[in-house]
Write an enzyme that holds these catalytic residues in place. Structure first.
Site, PDB file in Angstrom:
ATOM      1  N   TYR A 158       0.830  -1.201   0.000  1.00 23.93           N
ATOM      2  CA  TYR A 158       0.000   0.000   0.000  1.00 23.93           C
ATOM      3  C   TYR A 158       0.871   1.260   0.000  1.00 23.93           C
ATOM      4  O   TYR A 158       0.449   2.324  -0.454  1.00 23.93           O
ATOM      5  CB  TYR A 158      -0.952  -0.020   1.193  1.00 23.93           C
ATOM      6  CG  TYR A 158      -2.178   0.840   1.017  1.00 23.93           C
ATOM      7  CD1 TYR A 158      -2.995   0.705  -0.112  1.00 23.93           C
ATOM      8  CD2 TYR A 158      -2.540   1.778   1.967  1.00 23.93           C
ATOM      9  CE1 TYR A 158      -4.122   1.491  -0.278  1.00 23.93           C
ATOM     10  CE2 TYR A 158      -3.668   2.564   1.820  1.00 23.93           C
ATOM     11  CZ  TYR A 158      -4.457   2.416   0.687  1.00 23.93           C
ATOM     12  OH  TYR A 158      -5.570   3.197   0.530  1.00 23.93           O
ATOM     13  N   LYS A 165      -3.814   8.281   3.343  1.00 27.86           N
ATOM     14  CA  LYS A 165      -5.143   7.979   3.880  1.00 27.86           C
ATOM     15  C   LYS A 165      -5.225   8.280   5.377  1.00 27.86           C
ATOM     16  O   LYS A 165      -6.290   8.651   5.884  1.00 27.86           O
ATOM     17  CB  LYS A 165      -5.507   6.517   3.613  1.00 27.86           C
ATOM     18  CG  LYS A 165      -5.790   6.201   2.158  1.00 27.86           C
ATOM     19  CD  LYS A 165      -7.071   6.854   1.661  1.00 27.86           C
ATOM     20  CE  LYS A 165      -7.455   6.339   0.281  1.00 27.86           C
ATOM     21  NZ  LYS A 165      -8.694   6.967  -0.231  1.00 27.86           N
TER      22      LYS A 165
END
Length: 257
Positions: A158, A165
């Site tokens: 990720y 995020k």
């Protein structure tokens, strides 16, 4: 549609539909089924045919281009909503981007330029959206954005999107505190892993899907419609006692991961 999810008379903006399989499309379909009138956006000419296909099935009252990296496009969307509707009740922000090279590099190797661009498009655009929506939310409203479990735990591959995020979820908390007096509620929906075109840019995403499925309590990946039902509750009067939280729409993956 359950009567408690009643969006009749409400008007909402959905930013970030890519195609029929995207999470934002699933949410848009549930919003419409609950009675909401919708405005939707597409990124560019390449994406327009796929998004118009979604718009025609809804149907949507307003469809416009919106690339938040192009000066004036986001503002033009809100100007159109003000002209056509005069008010707005909810927004779903489903935008995330990072340059492929930076997304596939380890965090320590991502470029400053790539990190800044990912933060601007994936996080700061939500703050911009909130500012533009506020004058139209005269009776209060709901601002929603999409996040992922990688915001709070290190998820393989990720990479830089994890910190981005995390910043988005923190922005939700600060916006919720700032806007509470105006009855504007702010939410992050931490969606379970879903196979979308956007997610395909994450290296080894198919492997991640398999791992999530195996570790989710019911061994079931959430669908875009299931995520949409959560979003519809948050956009409705039933969700107005909630604000500032990250709501997990992941089948319980976050409690056992």
């Amino acid at each position: 549609m359950n009567d408690i999810i009643d969006l009749c008379g409400k008007r909402g903006l959905v930013v970030g539909i890519a195609n029929e399989q995207s999470i934002a499309a699933g949410c848009a379909h549930v919003f419409r089924a609950a009675g909401a009138d919708l405005a939707i956006t597409y990124l560019n000419e390449k994406a327009e045919p796929y998004v118009r296909a979604v718009a025609e099935t809804l149907p949507a009252s307003i469809i416009m281009p919106c690339d938040v990296s192009v000066p004036g496009q986001l503002e033009a969307v809100f100007a159109r909503i003000r002209r056509d509707w005069g008010k707005l009740d909810f927004v779903l922000h489903s935008i995330a981007f990072a340059p492929a090279g930076d997304l596939r590099a380890s965090l320590v190797d991502c470029s400053a330029e790539g990190f800044a661009l990912a933060m601007d498009i994936s996080c700061h655009s939500f703050i911009r959206t909130a500012k533009l929506a506020l004058p139209l939310m005269t009776d209060g409203g709901s601002l929603m954005t999409l996040s992922f479990y990688g915001a709070e735990r290190a998820v393989d591959h990720y990479n830089l999107m994890g910190p981005v995020k995390a910043a988005l979820e923190s922005s939700v908390r600060y916006l919720a505190a700032d806007l509470a007096a105006r009855r504007v509620h702010v939410h992050a929906i931490s969606a379970g892993a879903v196979k979308t075109r956007a997610a395909s840019g994450i290296e080894h995403f198919d492997l991640l899907l398999d791992e999530v499925r195996a570790r989710t309590p019911a061994q079931h990946l959430v669908t875009i419609e299931e995520i949409g039902r959560i979003a519809a509750v948050l956009a409705s009067e039933a969700g107005m006692t909630l604000t500032g939280s990250t709501i997990y729409a992941d089948g319980g993956f976050h409690v056992v991961a």
